[in-house]
Scaffold this motif. Structure first.
Motif, short mmCIF file in Angstrom:
data_model
loop_
_atom_site.label_atom_id
_atom_site.label_comp_id
_atom_site.label_asym_id
_atom_site.label_seq_id
_atom_site.Cartn_x
_atom_site.Cartn_y
_atom_site.Cartn_z
N PRO A 162 0.81 -1.22 0.00
CA PRO A 162 0.00 0.00 0.00
C PRO A 162 0.85 1.27 0.00
O PRO A 162 0.45 2.29 -0.58
CB PRO A 162 -0.80 -0.14 1.28
CG PRO A 162 -0.90 -1.61 1.51
CD PRO A 162 0.41 -2.15 1.05
N GLY A 203 0.56 4.18 -2.66
CA GLY A 203 0.24 5.54 -2.22
C GLY A 203 1.28 6.57 -2.66
O GLY A 203 0.94 7.73 -2.89
N ARG A 219 -4.43 10.55 -7.72
CA ARG A 219 -3.95 10.41 -6.36
C ARG A 219 -5.05 9.87 -5.43
O ARG A 219 -4.78 9.00 -4.59
CB ARG A 219 -3.45 11.78 -5.88
CG ARG A 219 -2.86 11.78 -4.48
CD ARG A 219 -1.65 10.89 -4.39
NE ARG A 219 -0.64 11.32 -5.34
CZ ARG A 219 0.49 10.64 -5.58
NH1 ARG A 219 0.66 9.44 -4.99
NH2 ARG A 219 1.37 11.07 -6.43
N ALA A 220 -6.26 10.37 -5.59
CA ALA A 220 -7.37 9.89 -4.75
C ALA A 220 -7.66 8.42 -5.02
O ALA A 220 -7.88 7.61 -4.11
CB ALA A 220 -8.62 10.75 -5.00
N PHE A 221 -7.63 8.07 -6.31
CA PHE A 221 -7.89 6.69 -6.66
C PHE A 221 -6.82 5.77 -6.12
O PHE A 221 -7.09 4.68 -5.60
CB PHE A 221 -8.01 6.58 -8.18
CG PHE A 221 -8.21 5.15 -8.65
CD1 PHE A 221 -9.45 4.51 -8.48
CD2 PHE A 221 -7.17 4.45 -9.24
CE1 PHE A 221 -9.60 3.21 -8.91
CE2 PHE A 221 -7.35 3.13 -9.63
CZ PHE A 221 -8.57 2.51 -9.48
N GLY A 250 -5.07 6.36 -3.52
CA GLY A 250 -5.27 6.25 -2.07
C GLY A 250 -6.33 5.20 -1.73
O GLY A 250 -6.17 4.39 -0.79
N GLN A 251 -7.45 5.20 -2.50
CA GLN A 251 -8.47 4.18 -2.28
C GLN A 251 -7.93 2.78 -2.53
O GLN A 251 -8.20 1.84 -1.77
CB GLN A 251 -9.68 4.45 -3.17
CG GLN A 251 -10.43 5.72 -2.83
CD GLN A 251 -11.58 5.98 -3.79
OE1 GLN A 251 -11.81 5.21 -4.74
NE2 GLN A 251 -12.32 7.10 -3.56
N VAL A 252 -7.18 2.66 -3.65
CA VAL A 252 -6.59 1.35 -3.96
C VAL A 252 -5.65 0.91 -2.84
O VAL A 252 -5.62 -0.26 -2.44
CB VAL A 252 -5.90 1.41 -5.33
CG1 VAL A 252 -5.12 0.11 -5.57
CG2 VAL A 252 -6.91 1.62 -6.44
N ASP A 259 -5.72 1.81 0.29
CA ASP A 259 -6.49 1.42 1.47
C ASP A 259 -7.09 0.02 1.31
O ASP A 259 -7.06 -0.80 2.23
CB ASP A 259 -7.61 2.44 1.73
CG ASP A 259 -7.05 3.81 2.14
OD1 ASP A 259 -5.89 3.83 2.63
OD2 ASP A 259 -7.78 4.81 1.99
N GLN A 260 -7.68 -0.24 0.11
CA GLN A 260 -8.27 -1.55 -0.11
C GLN A 260 -7.22 -2.66 -0.10
O GLN A 260 -7.44 -3.76 0.43
CB GLN A 260 -9.03 -1.56 -1.43
CG GLN A 260 -10.28 -0.69 -1.43
CD GLN A 260 -11.02 -0.73 -2.76
OE1 GLN A 260 -10.61 -1.45 -3.69
NE2 GLN A 260 -12.11 0.06 -2.87
N GLU A 294 -4.37 -2.49 1.46
CA GLU A 294 -3.95 -2.66 2.85
C GLU A 294 -4.97 -3.51 3.62
O GLU A 294 -4.61 -4.40 4.41
CB GLU A 294 -3.80 -1.30 3.51
CG GLU A 294 -3.25 -1.38 4.94
CD GLU A 294 -3.04 0.00 5.52
OE1 GLU A 294 -2.53 0.06 6.66
OE2 GLU A 294 -3.37 1.00 4.85
#
Length: 243
Positions: free
Chosen positions: A17, A21, A38-40, A42-44, A46-47, A49
């Motif tokens: 992750p 990130g 960047r937001a995407f 971050g979501q990836v 998090d998922q 992780e």
């Protein structure tokens, strides 16, 4: 859209992750929106992780399950060995118990034979003692019976003698009392006869005086005049008093 060699992902086999990130993409006119990428990412990240954390938990759970399975397999092996050992022990115990029972039966039979012999000897001894005791009791009974017969005969003689003496005494007392009462009765009868004679003479005189001095038709006779008193009345009274 293909990437240049400098834009391709690292050649290592797995991404973390943190790698996702901090991944940097070079700018290009008409390219993607950096903020959206960047937001995407971050979501990836998090998922990923979360997936990695879940995978780690699943691995830990799998390890626990494998360890528990190994323990259960070991327990089953131990139980199986225990069952086999128990069956073997049960078989040995049955054989030992059978041999022990046979030995106990033999000992019991031997003991019973000994007890039977002892009981027979004891029975014979008791029978002999019983016979001796019966003879002693019979002799004592005969002696006691003879004593009782002698005492009974003596008591009978004494009772008969006392009864004869009492009968003589009562006859003498009765005769004396009867003679006394007979004499008294004779005296009473004589007095009663004299009284009756005097009473009749008095009644005769009273009747003559009444007929001489009273008018004809008047009856002044005394109560009981002309009624004869029974001569045996005192006799019945005396007899009732001395019955």
């Amino acid at each position: 859209m293909s990437q240049t060699p400098t834009e391709q992902a690292p050649t290592h086999s797995s991404l973390t992750p943190l790698d996702i990130g901090h991944r940097q993409f070079p700018g290009r006119p008409g390219g993607y929106d950096r903020a959206g990428v960047r937001a995407f990412l971050g979501q990836v990240a998090d998922q990923v992780e979360a997936l990695l954390r879940e995978r780690q938990d699943l691995r830990a759970r799998l390890a626990d399950l494998e360890r528990e399975l190994d323990e259960r397999r070991q327990a089953e092996d131990e139980i199986r060995r225990a069952v086999v050992a128990a069956e073997r022990i049960g078989h040995d115990l049955r054989e030992n118990a059978t041999r022990q029972c046979e030995l106990m039966i033999e000992q019991a039979q031997s003991r019973r034979e000994v007890l039977d012999r002892d009981a027979e000897a004891r029975m014979a001894e008791l029978e002999a003692q019983h016979q001796v005791r019966m003879q002693e009791l019979e002799a004592a009974f005969r002696g006691r019976f003879a004593d009782l017969e002698r005492d009974h005969h003596q008591l009978t003689l004494e009772r008969d003698r006392a009864h004869a003496e009492r009968t003589v005494y009562l006859d003498r007392a009765f005769n004396e009392r009867h003679a006394d009462l007979t004499a008294r009765l004779s005296v009473v009868r004589a007095e009663y006869t004299q009284f009756v004679s005097q009473y009749r003479a008095l009644m005769q005189s009273f009747t003559e005086l009444s007929a001489r001095h009273l008018p004809a038709g008047d009856d002044l006779s005394l109560p009981g005049a002309g009624a004869a008193l029974p001569l045996d009345a005192p006799t019945r009274v005396e007899e009732q008093q001395f019955v």
